[in-house]
Design an enzyme around this catalytic site. Structure first.
Site, short mmCIF file in Angstrom:
data_model
loop_
_atom_site.label_atom_id
_atom_site.label_comp_id
_atom_site.label_asym_id
_atom_site.label_seq_id
_atom_site.Cartn_x
_atom_site.Cartn_y
_atom_site.Cartn_z
N ASP A 270 0.59 -1.24 -0.12
CA ASP A 270 -0.11 0.02 -0.20
C ASP A 270 1.02 1.12 0.01
O ASP A 270 2.15 1.20 0.22
CB ASP A 270 -1.04 -0.10 1.14
CG ASP A 270 -0.40 -0.05 2.42
OD1 ASP A 270 0.82 0.85 2.73
OD2 ASP A 270 -0.84 -0.69 3.53
N LYS A 271 0.17 2.47 -0.25
CA LYS A 271 0.97 3.83 -0.29
C LYS A 271 1.82 4.00 0.82
O LYS A 271 2.89 4.31 0.46
CB LYS A 271 0.02 4.66 -0.60
CG LYS A 271 0.45 6.31 -0.76
CD LYS A 271 -0.49 7.08 -0.73
CE LYS A 271 0.17 8.74 -0.91
NZ LYS A 271 -0.77 9.63 -0.96
#
Length: 268
Positions: free
Chosen positions: A126-127
């Site tokens: 994820d980011k």
């Protein structure tokens, strides 16, 4: 004389037997050639952009012979690409996608100097997460690594906002519930700790969405940093943030063995 079995039929079509190993469905063929994923291939076929031996094929269930068929997309022949296997040290703040509708920077910004088309990430980070991310155009290899049946482990170093007690680490290995779902680590151990935070090592053999962050949340703990440091025997090592390199033959062989694949392919 041994009786020869007739090919099995499935949904009105002949299903290839072991002796017809070159026969695959058209989406599978495009995937094996490294052109795109099967899902992407199905859309190309439905849009009428794929021809086999000069004829447009609209049926994604159609079988073709890879050893003799000529496949084209938008009029250009599709040839088998050299298989490419890369590892990236993903920096924090990048999203794991090729094109982001919100215009955020993506992991492909780190691959601008890589001239191999049709590369895809193997899984996601994820980011806010960092560390080891694989890319390949070998969809069979990618699927084997991601298949829950193979249980290829992923190892993470995680900074949390508290001193992590042994019973909390034991709970992560035993399993905790978050939103009704049981989440479990293969192993959770303490790496080091200060007065107000700790670094722990967490090993997973499944890839549920935001699994570690959700486990920590269920334990009332905040994840400050999350870095993937290994996939199977492949270690991130000292690869700089944002840097990309090809896997070595030995690394690829070890990963394929972990994923239960019997043969190896040459890296590019």
């Amino acid at each position: 004389m041994r009786e020869r079995r007739a090919p099995q039929r499935q949904n009105g079509r002949t299903k290839p037997g072991a002796a017809e190993s070159k026969r695959v469905t058209l989406p599978r063929a495009l995937s094996k050639l490294g052109y795109c994923s099967r899902t992407q291939a199905e859309k190309l076929i439905a849009d009428g952009r794929v021809t086999v031996n000069g004829r447009t094929v609209l049926d994604s269930a159609a079988w073709i012979d890879l050893s003799s068929a000529t496949i084209a997309v938008d009029g250009s022949d599709v040839a088998a690409e050299p298989m490419t296997y890369l590892m990236l040290n993903k920096p924090r703040g990048l999203v794991t996608t090729r094109h982001d509708p919100e215009g955020r920077p993506t992991v492909f910004d780190c691959l601008k100097d890589v001239d191999t088309p049709h590369l895809s990430p193997v899984g996601r980070l994820d980011k806010a997460s960092e560390g080891l991310l694989l890319f390949t155009n070998d969809t069979v290899f990618a699927q084997a690594l991601l298949d829950p049946v193979t249980h290829v482990t992923k190892t993470y170093h995680v900074q949390v906002d508290r001193v992590m007690e042994p019973d909390m680490l034991a709970e992560m290995a035993y399993g905790v519930r978050h939103d009704g779902e049981l989440l479990k680590a293969t192993a959770a151990t303490l790496l080091r700790q200060g007065e107000r935070n700790s670094w722990i090592e967490v090993e997973l053999d499944e890839g549920r969405n935001r699994q570690i962050r959700r486990m920590l949340e269920a334990l009332g703990t905040e994840c400050l940093r999350l870095v993937r440091v290994a996939i199977g025997d492949l270690k991130l090592g000292d690869l700089p943030k944002g840097a990309v390199r090809a896997l070595t033959e030995a690394e690829l062989k070890a990963l394929r063995r972990r994923a239960g694949m019997e043969t190896t392919k040459r890296t590019r």
